[in-house]
Motif scaffolding. Structure first.
Motif, PDB file in Angstrom:
ATOM      1  N   GLN A  40       0.984  -1.106   0.167  1.00 12.80           N
ATOM      2  CA  GLN A  40       0.035   0.066   0.202  1.00 12.80           C
ATOM      3  C   GLN A  40       0.850   1.197  -0.010  1.00 12.80           C
ATOM      4  OE1 GLN A  40      -3.106  -0.104   2.996  1.00 12.80           O
ATOM      5  NE2 GLN A  40      -3.579  -2.416   2.765  1.00 12.80           N
ATOM      6  N   LEU A  41       1.953   1.141   0.802  1.00 13.80           N
ATOM      7  CA  LEU A  41       2.927   2.370   0.770  1.00 13.80           C
ATOM      8  C   LEU A  41       3.381   2.466  -0.604  1.00 13.80           C
ATOM      9  CD1 LEU A  41       4.919   1.955   3.941  1.00 13.80           C
ATOM     10  CD2 LEU A  41       3.473   3.887   3.301  1.00 13.80           C
ATOM     11  N   ARG A  42       3.928   1.445  -1.228  1.00 10.93           N
ATOM     12  CA  ARG A  42       4.435   1.601  -2.597  1.00 10.93           C
ATOM     13  C   ARG A  42       3.133   2.238  -3.489  1.00 10.93           C
ATOM     14  NH1 ARG A  42       6.635  -3.520  -1.318  1.00 10.93           N
ATOM     15  NH2 ARG A  42       9.064  -3.263  -1.055  1.00 10.93           N
ATOM     16  N   GLU A  43       2.113   1.947  -3.425  1.00 15.34           N
ATOM     17  CA  GLU A  43       1.074   2.569  -4.062  1.00 15.34           C
ATOM     18  C   GLU A  43       0.797   3.941  -3.908  1.00 15.34           C
ATOM     19  OE1 GLU A  43      -2.468   0.499  -3.732  1.00 15.34           O
ATOM     20  OE2 GLU A  43      -1.832  -1.441  -4.049  1.00 15.34           O
ATOM     21  N   LYS A  44       1.020   4.521  -2.835  1.00 16.22           N
ATOM     22  CA  LYS A  44       0.844   5.743  -2.423  1.00 16.22           C
ATOM     23  C   LYS A  44       2.024   6.511  -2.903  1.00 16.22           C
ATOM     24  CE  LYS A  44      -2.792   5.318  -0.275  1.00 16.22           C
ATOM     25  NZ  LYS A  44      -4.057   5.536  -1.197  1.00 16.22           N
ATOM     26  N   PHE A  45       3.389   6.013  -2.855  1.00 19.33           N
ATOM     27  CA  PHE A  45       4.495   6.523  -3.453  1.00 19.33           C
ATOM     28  C   PHE A  45       4.092   6.892  -5.024  1.00 19.33           C
ATOM     29  CE2 PHE A  45       7.262   4.376  -0.174  1.00 19.33           C
ATOM     30  CZ  PHE A  45       6.948   5.382   0.542  1.00 19.33           C
ATOM     31  N   SER A  46       3.704   5.854  -5.895  1.00 20.95           N
ATOM     32  CA  SER A  46       3.294   5.851  -7.021  1.00 20.95           C
ATOM     33  C   SER A  46       2.236   6.920  -7.345  1.00 20.95           C
ATOM     34  CB  SER A  46       2.993   4.573  -7.545  1.00 20.95           C
ATOM     35  OG  SER A  46       3.910   3.571  -7.569  1.00 20.95           O
TER      36      SER A  46
ATOM     37  N   LEU B  98       1.102  12.214  -9.695  1.00 19.53           N
ATOM     38  CA  LEU B  98       0.759  13.636  -9.680  1.00 19.53           C
ATOM     39  C   LEU B  98       1.951  14.730 -10.031  1.00 19.53           C
ATOM     40  CD1 LEU B  98      -1.144  13.724  -6.161  1.00 19.53           C
ATOM     41  CD2 LEU B  98      -2.028  13.991  -8.499  1.00 19.53           C
ATOM     42  N   GLY B  99       3.043  14.208 -10.572  1.00 18.16           N
ATOM     43  CA  GLY B  99       4.171  14.760 -10.931  1.00 18.16           C
ATOM     44  C   GLY B  99       5.064  15.510  -9.737  1.00 18.16           C
ATOM     45  N   LEU B 100       4.579  14.938  -8.539  1.00 17.80           N
ATOM     46  CA  LEU B 100       5.388  15.370  -7.372  1.00 17.80           C
ATOM     47  C   LEU B 100       6.684  14.742  -7.020  1.00 17.80           C
ATOM     48  CD1 LEU B 100       2.050  16.131  -5.183  1.00 17.80           C
ATOM     49  CD2 LEU B 100       3.361  17.754  -6.696  1.00 17.80           C
ATOM     50  N   PRO B 101       7.541  15.087  -6.621  1.00 17.58           N
ATOM     51  CA  PRO B 101       8.810  14.375  -6.241  1.00 17.58           C
ATOM     52  C   PRO B 101       8.333  13.986  -4.550  1.00 17.58           C
ATOM     53  CG  PRO B 101       9.567  16.748  -6.051  1.00 17.58           C
ATOM     54  CD  PRO B 101       7.800  16.742  -6.730  1.00 17.58           C
ATOM     55  N   LEU B 102       9.257  12.742  -4.631  1.00 21.07           N
ATOM     56  CA  LEU B 102       9.031  12.190  -2.964  1.00 21.07           C
ATOM     57  C   LEU B 102      10.087  13.082  -2.127  1.00 21.07           C
ATOM     58  CD1 LEU B 102       8.828   8.437  -3.576  1.00 21.07           C
ATOM     59  CD2 LEU B 102       6.913   9.979  -2.767  1.00 21.07           C
ATOM     60  N   PRO B 103       9.548  13.546  -1.028  1.00 19.83           N
ATOM     61  CA  PRO B 103      10.378  13.999  -0.328  1.00 19.83           C
ATOM     62  C   PRO B 103      11.720  12.921   0.359  1.00 19.83           C
ATOM     63  CG  PRO B 103       8.231  14.268   0.822  1.00 19.83           C
ATOM     64  CD  PRO B 103       8.008  13.225  -0.413  1.00 19.83           C
ATOM     65  N   ALA B 104      12.684  13.427   0.577  1.00 18.00           N
ATOM     66  CA  ALA B 104      13.881  12.525   0.806  1.00 18.00           C
ATOM     67  C   ALA B 104      13.669  11.500   1.776  1.00 18.00           C
ATOM     68  CB  ALA B 104      15.004  13.434   1.536  1.00 18.00           C
ATOM     69  N   ASP B 105      12.853  11.742   2.884  1.00 17.29           N
ATOM     70  CA  ASP B 105      12.650  10.684   3.819  1.00 17.29           C
ATOM     71  C   ASP B 105      11.665   9.759   3.392  1.00 17.29           C
ATOM     72  OD1 ASP B 105      10.313  12.504   3.889  1.00 17.29           O
ATOM     73  OD2 ASP B 105      10.060  12.241   5.954  1.00 17.29           O
ATOM     74  N   LEU B 106      10.896   9.814   2.414  1.00 17.32           N
ATOM     75  CA  LEU B 106      10.359   8.962   1.869  1.00 17.32           C
ATOM     76  C   LEU B 106      10.969   8.158   0.745  1.00 17.32           C
ATOM     77  CD1 LEU B 106       6.530  10.377   1.283  1.00 17.32           C
ATOM     78  CD2 LEU B 106       7.298   9.104   3.236  1.00 17.32           C
ATOM     79  N   VAL B 107      11.927   8.860   0.194  1.00 20.07           N
ATOM     80  CA  VAL B 107      12.796   8.148  -0.867  1.00 20.07           C
ATOM     81  C   VAL B 107      13.562   7.216   0.031  1.00 20.07           C
ATOM     82  CG1 VAL B 107      14.830   8.488  -2.323  1.00 20.07           C
ATOM     83  CG2 VAL B 107      12.968   9.911  -2.546  1.00 20.07           C
ATOM     84  N   GLU B 108      14.119   7.463   1.023  1.00 21.20           N
ATOM     85  CA  GLU B 108      14.767   6.717   1.843  1.00 21.20           C
ATOM     86  C   GLU B 108      14.051   5.533   2.540  1.00 21.20           C
ATOM     87  OE1 GLU B 108      17.757   4.797   4.010  1.00 21.20           O
ATOM     88  OE2 GLU B 108      17.938   6.313   2.609  1.00 21.20           O
ATOM     89  N   LEU B 109      12.660   5.699   2.827  1.00 20.41           N
ATOM     90  CA  LEU B 109      11.769   4.608   3.186  1.00 20.41           C
ATOM     91  C   LEU B 109      11.628   3.801   2.035  1.00 20.41           C
ATOM     92  CD1 LEU B 109       9.880   3.189   4.987  1.00 20.41           C
ATOM     93  CD2 LEU B 109       8.110   4.923   4.437  1.00 20.41           C
ATOM     94  N   GLU B 110      11.188   4.223   0.905  1.00 18.74           N
ATOM     95  CA  GLU B 110      11.101   3.417  -0.343  1.00 18.74           C
ATOM     96  C   GLU B 110      12.436   2.434  -0.465  1.00 18.74           C
ATOM     97  OE1 GLU B 110       9.015   3.935  -4.448  1.00 18.74           O
ATOM     98  OE2 GLU B 110      10.827   5.648  -4.141  1.00 18.74           O
ATOM     99  N   LYS B 111      13.533   3.055  -0.259  1.00 14.22           N
ATOM    100  CA  LYS B 111      14.716   2.111  -0.568  1.00 14.22           C
ATOM    101  C   LYS B 111      14.683   1.005   0.542  1.00 14.22           C
ATOM    102  CE  LYS B 111      17.661   5.807  -2.473  1.00 14.22           C
ATOM    103  NZ  LYS B 111      18.817   6.652  -2.257  1.00 14.22           N
ATOM    104  N   ARG B 112      14.454   1.351   1.859  1.00  9.40           N
ATOM    105  CA  ARG B 112      14.406   0.373   2.906  1.00  9.40           C
ATOM    106  C   ARG B 112      13.408  -0.670   2.554  1.00  9.40           C
ATOM    107  NH1 ARG B 112      14.517   3.037   8.468  1.00  9.40           N
ATOM    108  NH2 ARG B 112      14.682   0.830   9.024  1.00  9.40           N
ATOM    109  N   LEU B 113      12.404  -0.258   1.851  1.00 11.11           N
ATOM    110  CA  LEU B 113      11.181  -1.153   1.716  1.00 11.11           C
ATOM    111  C   LEU B 113      11.738  -2.073   0.660  1.00 11.11           C
ATOM    112  CD1 LEU B 113       8.141   0.901   1.459  1.00 11.11           C
ATOM    113  CD2 LEU B 113       8.507  -0.988   3.227  1.00 11.11           C
ATOM    114  N   GLU B 114      12.570  -1.731  -0.361  1.00  4.24           N
ATOM    115  CA  GLU B 114      13.053  -2.438  -1.284  1.00  4.24           C
ATOM    116  C   GLU B 114      13.914  -3.631  -0.977  1.00  4.24           C
ATOM    117  OE1 GLU B 114      11.584  -2.796  -4.749  1.00  4.24           O
ATOM    118  OE2 GLU B 114      10.130  -1.466  -3.844  1.00  4.24           O
ATOM    119  N   ALA B 115      14.962  -2.803   0.084  1.00  5.60           N
ATOM    120  CA  ALA B 115      16.082  -3.844   0.463  1.00  5.60           C
ATOM    121  C   ALA B 115      15.442  -4.854   1.495  1.00  5.60           C
ATOM    122  CB  ALA B 115      16.980  -2.825   0.989  1.00  5.60           C
TER     123      ALA B 115
END
Length: 64
Positions: free
Chosen positions: A30-36, A41-58
Motif C-alpha cells: 500500500q505504501l508503494r502504491e501511495k508513492f506511485s 501527480l508529478g510530485l517528487p517524493l521528499p527525501a525521507d520517503l525516498v529513503e523509506l522506499e529504498k528500505r522497503l525495496e531492501a
C-alpha cells in the motif's frame, strides 16, 4: 486524491506497520502504491520517503 490526503494515508500506513507487524507485507504494498500516486501527480517524493522506499525495496524488516 489530493496531496494532503495521500500524505495522511502514508502516515496512517506507517503507524499500522508499527501496530500490526503481522500485516507488514500488505502495508508495504500500500505504501508503494501511495508513492506511485505522488509521482503520478508529478510530485517528487521528499527525501525521507525516498529513503523509506529504498528500505522497503531492501527488506524493511531486515534492519529491525
Amino acid at each position: 486524491m489530493a496531496l494532503e490526503e495521500i500524505k495522511a494515508r502514508i502516515g496512517l500506513l506507517l503507524q499500522e506497520m508499527v501496530n500490526q507487524p503481522e500485516d507488514e507485507h500488505e502495508i508495504q504494498e500500500q505504501l508503494r502504491e501511495k508513492f506511485s500516486e505522488l509521482r503520478a501527480l508529478g510530485l517528487p517524493l521528499p527525501a525521507d520517503l525516498v529513503e523509506l522506499e529504498k528500505r522497503l525495496e531492501a527488506g524493511f524488516g531486515a534492519e529491525a
